[in-house]
Every structure is written in C-alpha cells, then in structure tokens.
Design a protein around this motif. Sequence first.
Motif, PDB file in Angstrom:
ATOM      1  N   ASP A  14       0.807  -1.222   0.000  1.00 37.80           N
ATOM      2  CA  ASP A  14       0.000   0.000   0.000  1.00 37.80           C
ATOM      3  C   ASP A  14       0.834   1.264   0.000  1.00 37.80           C
ATOM      4  OD1 ASP A  14      -2.255  -1.567   0.100  1.00 37.80           O
ATOM      5  OD2 ASP A  14      -2.210  -1.665   2.296  1.00 37.80           O
ATOM      6  N   GLU A  15       2.141   1.097  -0.030  1.00 34.40           N
ATOM      7  CA  GLU A  15       2.991   2.285   0.087  1.00 34.40           C
ATOM      8  C   GLU A  15       3.929   2.474  -1.092  1.00 34.40           C
ATOM      9  OE1 GLU A  15       4.705   3.052   4.098  1.00 34.40           O
ATOM     10  OE2 GLU A  15       3.887   1.067   4.532  1.00 34.40           O
ATOM     11  N   LYS A  96       0.533   8.779  -5.188  1.00 33.49           N
ATOM     12  CA  LYS A  96       0.276   9.282  -3.830  1.00 33.49           C
ATOM     13  C   LYS A  96       0.992   8.419  -2.787  1.00 33.49           C
ATOM     14  CE  LYS A  96      -2.155  12.580  -5.303  1.00 33.49           C
ATOM     15  NZ  LYS A  96      -1.077  13.460  -5.767  1.00 33.49           N
ATOM     16  N   LYS A  97       1.891   7.572  -3.256  1.00 31.15           N
ATOM     17  CA  LYS A  97       2.545   6.642  -2.344  1.00 31.15           C
ATOM     18  C   LYS A  97       3.874   7.199  -1.845  1.00 31.15           C
ATOM     19  CE  LYS A  97      -0.631   3.485  -3.252  1.00 31.15           C
ATOM     20  NZ  LYS A  97      -0.420   2.448  -4.266  1.00 31.15           N
ATOM     21  N   LYS A  98       4.367   6.543  -0.804  1.00 31.47           N
ATOM     22  CA  LYS A  98       5.646   6.970  -0.221  1.00 31.47           C
ATOM     23  C   LYS A  98       6.845   6.542  -1.084  1.00 31.47           C
ATOM     24  CE  LYS A  98       8.301   6.420   4.132  1.00 31.47           C
ATOM     25  NZ  LYS A  98       8.981   7.717   4.070  1.00 31.47           N
ATOM     26  N   TYR A  99       6.707   5.362  -1.718  1.00 31.40           N
ATOM     27  CA  TYR A  99       7.840   4.828  -2.482  1.00 31.40           C
ATOM     28  C   TYR A  99       7.475   4.628  -3.954  1.00 31.40           C
ATOM     29  CZ  TYR A  99       9.510   3.672   2.202  1.00 31.40           C
ATOM     30  OH  TYR A  99       9.899   3.746   3.510  1.00 31.40           O
ATOM     31  N   ASN A 212      16.063   0.573 -13.553  1.00 33.35           N
ATOM     32  CA  ASN A 212      15.802  -0.308 -12.412  1.00 33.35           C
ATOM     33  C   ASN A 212      16.104   0.507 -11.161  1.00 33.35           C
ATOM     34  OD1 ASN A 212      15.731  -2.538 -10.600  1.00 33.35           O
ATOM     35  ND2 ASN A 212      17.834  -3.140 -11.117  1.00 33.35           N
ATOM     36  N   LEU A 213      15.138   1.347 -10.790  1.00 31.91           N
ATOM     37  CA  LEU A 213      15.416   2.414  -9.827  1.00 31.91           C
ATOM     38  C   LEU A 213      14.265   2.562  -8.837  1.00 31.91           C
ATOM     39  CD1 LEU A 213      17.243   5.002  -9.225  1.00 31.91           C
ATOM     40  CD2 LEU A 213      15.649   6.226 -10.715  1.00 31.91           C
ATOM     41  N   ALA A 214      14.594   2.691  -7.559  1.00 32.87           N
ATOM     42  CA  ALA A 214      13.554   2.918  -6.546  1.00 32.87           C
ATOM     43  C   ALA A 214      13.943   4.123  -5.710  1.00 32.87           C
ATOM     44  CB  ALA A 214      13.419   1.681  -5.661  1.00 32.87           C
ATOM     45  N   PHE A 215      12.929   4.807  -5.207  1.00 34.13           N
ATOM     46  CA  PHE A 215      13.239   5.946  -4.343  1.00 34.13           C
ATOM     47  C   PHE A 215      12.098   6.241  -3.393  1.00 34.13           C
ATOM     48  CE2 PHE A 215      11.501   7.634  -8.293  1.00 34.13           C
ATOM     49  CZ  PHE A 215      10.598   8.606  -7.887  1.00 34.13           C
ATOM     50  N   ASP A 216      12.426   7.012  -2.392  1.00 29.65           N
ATOM     51  CA  ASP A 216      11.448   7.443  -1.397  1.00 29.65           C
ATOM     52  C   ASP A 216      10.910   8.791  -1.870  1.00 29.65           C
ATOM     53  OD1 ASP A 216      10.221   8.685   0.842  1.00 29.65           O
ATOM     54  OD2 ASP A 216      11.382   7.408   2.198  1.00 29.65           O
ATOM     55  N   ARG A 217       9.677   8.769  -2.337  1.00 32.64           N
ATOM     56  CA  ARG A 217       9.036   9.958  -2.922  1.00 32.64           C
ATOM     57  C   ARG A 217       8.916  11.084  -1.903  1.00 32.64           C
ATOM     58  NH1 ARG A 217       4.071  11.169  -3.434  1.00 32.64           N
ATOM     59  NH2 ARG A 217       3.519  12.370  -5.280  1.00 32.64           N
ATOM     60  N   GLU A 218       8.662  10.703  -0.652  1.00 35.85           N
ATOM     61  CA  GLU A 218       8.505  11.746   0.369  1.00 35.85           C
ATOM     62  C   GLU A 218       9.830  12.433   0.664  1.00 35.85           C
ATOM     63  OE1 GLU A 218       6.551  10.089   3.798  1.00 35.85           O
ATOM     64  OE2 GLU A 218       4.728   9.675   2.655  1.00 35.85           O
ATOM     65  N   LEU A 219      10.914  11.669   0.579  1.00 34.35           N
ATOM     66  CA  LEU A 219      12.221  12.260   0.881  1.00 34.35           C
ATOM     67  C   LEU A 219      12.800  13.045  -0.294  1.00 34.35           C
ATOM     68  CD1 LEU A 219      14.127   9.477   2.896  1.00 34.35           C
ATOM     69  CD2 LEU A 219      13.103  11.588   3.772  1.00 34.35           C
ATOM     70  N   ILE A 220      12.630  12.543  -1.518  1.00 34.66           N
ATOM     71  CA  ILE A 220      13.382  13.124  -2.639  1.00 34.66           C
ATOM     72  C   ILE A 220      12.547  13.333  -3.907  1.00 34.66           C
ATOM     73  CG2 ILE A 220      14.299  10.955  -3.640  1.00 34.66           C
ATOM     74  CD1 ILE A 220      16.317  14.196  -2.973  1.00 34.66           C
TER      75      ILE A 220
END
Lengths: 362, 362
Positions: A14-15, A96-99, A212-220
């Motif tokens: 969910d995130e 709208k997710k965190k990641y 092939n990339l992941a990130f924290d949307r809230e942080l960056i």
Amino acid sequence: MASGSVPMTPPLHDELDIVIPTIRNLDFLEMWRPFFQHYHLIIVQDGDPTKTIKVPEGFDYELYNRNDINRILGPKASCISFKDSACRCFGYMVSKKKYIYTIDDDCFVAKNPSGKDINALEQHIKNLLCPSTPFFFNTLYDPYCEGADFVRGYPFSLREGVPTAVSHGLWLNIPDYDAPTQLVKPRERNTRYVDAVLTVPKGTLFPMCGMNLAFDRELIGPAMYFGLMGDGQPIGRYDDMWAGWCVKVICDHLGLGVKTGLPYIWHSKASNPFVNLKKEYKGIFWQEEIIPFFQSVALSKECTTVQKCYIALSEQVREKLGKVDPYFTKLADAMVTWIDAWDELNSSGAAAALPNGTANGK
Amino acid sequence: MASGSVPMTPPLHDELDIVIPTIRNLDFLEMWRPFFQHYHLIIVQDGDPTKTIKVPEGFDYELYNRNDINRILGPKASCISFKDSACRCFGYMVSKKKYIYTIDDDCFVAKNPSGKDINALEQHIKNLLCPSTPFFFNTLYDPYCEGADFVRGYPFSLREGVPTAVSHGLWLNIPDYDAPTQLVKPRERNTRYVDAVLTVPKGTLFPMCGMNLAFDRELIGPAMYFGLMGDGQPIGRYDDMWAGWCVKVICDHLGLGVKTGLPYIWHSKASNPFVNLKKEYKGIFWQEEIIPFFQSVALSKECTTVQKCYIALSEQVREKLGKVDPYFTKLADAMVTWIDAWDELNSSGAAAALPNGTANGK
C-alpha cells in the motif's frame, strides 16, 4: 548485520507504486507477475495516444497517455518530455505513495548465481528501509546486510547512518553503455554478479540509470525530474543522468543517502547505437561542463526542503549552464514548472481533485 | 575492459617485495608457496630478538629483528613500533622495490566461489597496474576489469583514470572487526564473496586494514607509516587505520588512486577481543576527533611530493590533534623522524650503504 537493519522485508503493497513508461503492450509483466501482482502500477504511455496499450489480466493499474498529461497539467505539461522515456517522471508526480519503483519494459527477472529468480523489488525495499552511510566508506559494503557490519576503524558516531532516499539497481546481460561504447563493444555482456549494495559517498557523483530504480518519494520525489528530452529537444538519453546529478547534490545537502548495487534485473536488448549516438552526442560534449558544475554547486542553509533546493539549483543551472547552450535556460524554466506542477498535484487535498487517467482500463 | 587495462598480469618478481611482520615461525608460507616462492620476502620480527624465526625452505628472504632495526636506524629507531605489527613499516623503508605486498601470518589462501585457490598477489598487481577512477563513481565498479567498462553518463574526459597507489584487499572467514563488534558478534563470519574492485572516491576516507595490502612504494611509500603503537604507547590496532587516513588525503591531494575489494585472503583466527578492547579503547574516543580532522585537512600547492605532504600533515597533527592528547605531539614527532629515516635509507647510494639484516638465514 548492524543495528538499524531490517531482518524481514515488508512488501509495502500500500505504500509503493510501480511506474512504467512504455509505447507497447506490457507482455513483460507476465514474467514479473509473482513479484508485481499485488502492487499498483502507474503506466505512462509515450508517443501516439490513440494507440491502445494492453496490460496483462489481473494487474491493478492506472494509465496516462499524452492527452491525459496535457489535460491534467494544462500549460505545465510542457515540462514533461514526449517521445522519450523521460515521460516516466509524470508517474512520480501523480503517485500518492511513499515509495516508487520504476522499471523499463525490456527488463526481465534476472537469476542470482544459484539460479534463483531475483525479487528485485524486495531488494530495493530492503535498501530503502535500511540507512545509508555516505560520510565514510565501509570496506565490507552495506553494514546493514545479513552477515556484515562496520569494520574496525569505522567511527562509532557515524554508525547510525542516514535515511536512504534512492536505491539504484543494476543490470545483467546488456550493460547500460553509451553509444560510443556500444559501437566499440557490440558483443559485451555483463555476466558479473556483484553481491553488494553500497552507499555512494557524500560529494561523489554517479551515473544514475532509470532502468531499475527505486526511491522514497517523500524524501526526494520533487528532485526526480527527468528533464526535457526527446521530441523537440536537442538531446536524449540524459534524462536519468540529469535526475541523478540533481538528486545526488540535494541528497548530499540534506543528509540523505543514495545506494547502488543489488538488485539486478535482466536487460534483454541493446537499443540501436546509431540512434543513441544521435540522441547523445550533444550530451557527450555538454557533460564535460555539467559535471564540474554539479561538483561545485553550493546550496545555502536556507534550502531546507527538496523543493527549495531544486529551485535554487534551477537558478544556478540558468546562470552557469545557460552560457553553454540556450537549451539549459529552457531546462531551468522547465525545472521551475516541474516544481509548480508537483506542488499543485501534491498539496493537501490535491489527491481528491486529481483527474485520473485510465484506471484499470475502465 | 576499458582502454588502459592490463590483459596479462606480469608477475613483477623483481619489482615487488612481500613484507611480513611476525613473532612466530612462518609455517603459513607453505600454503602460499605456489604464489610467493619467486618473490623476495622482508620479514620484520617483532618482540624478543633472541628468538629464532623459522622460515620454510626455498624462500628468498631477509629478516630484521629489533636489534637490526636499532642498529640500522640508530636514534631514529624510535619511530618504529615494538610489540605491535605496526613494526612492519620498517620493511617498507628498507625495501628497494617499486611495489610492496604486506600480509599477516594468520592469513591463508582463500577460495573463490568456484572453489579455486585465489592468487591474491596477482589480483593486487592487476589492481596496481590498472588506473583508478576517484573523481566519479562507476556503477559497474572497476571499468578496467574484463567484461566491464564505463557506463553511460560517465564523463569521457575522466576515463583515462589516474595512477593507482594502493590496493586494499579483503578477508573471508574472520572479518576485521573492532573489539566491541567482536564482543557482540563472536560467531560472525564473512562468507560473502563480492566480485568487485572499486576506487574509493576522492574526498572519502576508508578504514585501511594492513592484513592484505599492496601499494606502489614509489608513488606513496613515505606516507605508509604505521605510527606509534604497542609497547610504551597508549594505543594499538590503529596503525593501519592511521596510515590509511594519511595515505588517502595525500593520494587525494596528489591525484593518485586507492582501490578496495578483491582479492580475498582467508583470515583464520580472531584475535582476543578483551586484549583488543584494551588496545583500542582510547582510539575509539580519539577517532571521533581524528576523522573530522582528516576530513578537513588541506594541503597547500607547495606540497608536491609525498614527503612534503607528510611533513605538512605532521604539522597539522601537532597543532590540531596535539590538543586532544599529548600522544599526538609524540606521533607528530615520530612522523617527522620517519620521513628523515626514509630519506636517509632511500637517497641515491643508500642501497649500497644499508647494513643488512639476516639475509636468507646467513
């Protein structure tokens, strides 16, 4: 495994959203079904919006084509590239997710040296949930991995680490080479499985690949802008690089971490080196000025949020790189537009107001 | 493999010395015979000089005990540690070769994941003969390795690399942990074989371990001083760390490279964590001030040689770290003495004048 580590990896259904830019039917998802099925997909359709993109049954997704992007962003849609996979960053904006995890549609499930399928997403989540160590190099790599720790001589005050903003994964089979290297080494394949995750040290830039990339949307998130590429632009294939340089200097400024290494995906097919050379050649020159620029960028103490950092960066791009080519003035404008659009779509209450693309084909 | 790479590894029998600090018979050399036999060994005997150290038949070596060190260096022998493996740096000083490999006598031949014996020395030579890339991170690690190259987005102007001064190898089985980590994780073993060599980026410090270490004596030798440890000193087990921090800031200043990663050796036995804690505990505190010191050290343009850099560094140690503890004033003195002794033994003609230790047991 140092304290602060994550023994079990929560799936974060969910995130986390998976963002896929594409111009074709998403058959490649069949292979990813065991790993992606319970995540929400954001598909950003590039090119002709009248074309229908088929998504395999059973996936939960929303799909945006160019008409959707234009409708949702209005004049601000100018900051989203067309006919280039840089368009994927629209998906970061509407999530709208965190990641976020983003993957190219020519990337398949790779196998580890024991022959087992690699759950790339699970490794990215591990990377994002464990701290980073940008201030000092650990010779046994990620100290938060099972069976590893900080080695003798690693300052104890730095062992808490910092939050991880980015997890950059790698590619087996076709390596991510530029056109000149592709032309010179058409047969080169990456077969080396390097069993490591490491933090890119503070002050060091790296070439961030969007495959092939992941990130924290809230942080960056607001710094993950893939620039102006493709249709109507003098350059291509520098979208992820541009984002990576911006992201890295902002992470360094804000005390956030960037990891690279595991997980691998299987990159199936090299893109055409002749087409690539045409897209890249200006970048090959410009890059020689862009890198020293990013190596010397200074962000002031007032830059306390990603948005403030990004706007400050856009001003320096305009001032310093604008001299290199008028393209960078246009890019600086687009960076500001991107932040405007991001804030509009991500202000409180924006979620409810956001007109959707095609949700689940409905 | 990028241009500048070395397809075949020359053995460098006449250009490399192996330096081994020890207090016991060197039975461990039997296992290394296939790889070390044709190299010259410099054995630095620590502790009681009346004890006889047995060296297996067939090795070409010279052996120095404390009496030899005192005789050769006279009053300057005060800079060489006693009852601590830091004494090994005496061997670096008396060598006349271009390259040094140093290894601990509890380190054995490791196996790669295919079960094949690892020729550690050959990998170190590869590392030293290939350039380093300290100015930008390459996500596929060493671009000069077989099957690898610089990835898309790596500036072309930086692909020539810089000369490599140091090759830092790793350890399977017993990891190089500090006493607190040893105490907390007595059963931890390193089983992760990470198939990579990478350049420690410019501006980033790392914990350099002396267990399995090679370097170019001509490029960086005078900075490879292992400090004052052991007998009569308030600290131990920071000898290689100290050398590593000095070496790294000097390499960064002079545009030289430091690599870490492959090769692995098999580290057989953990040292006693209680004894280690006693040696380390002051270092654990001091380190919190030493690291910021090294992170902010500035060497002037006038520092054009390793010797000049090292003397400038000793002055800053005296000024800044002398406040932390009187030990650092003594250490700054010893750093100057070390350079004096190095220059005396390594000036032109010094080779002929140098009184030998026990050459080949004669």
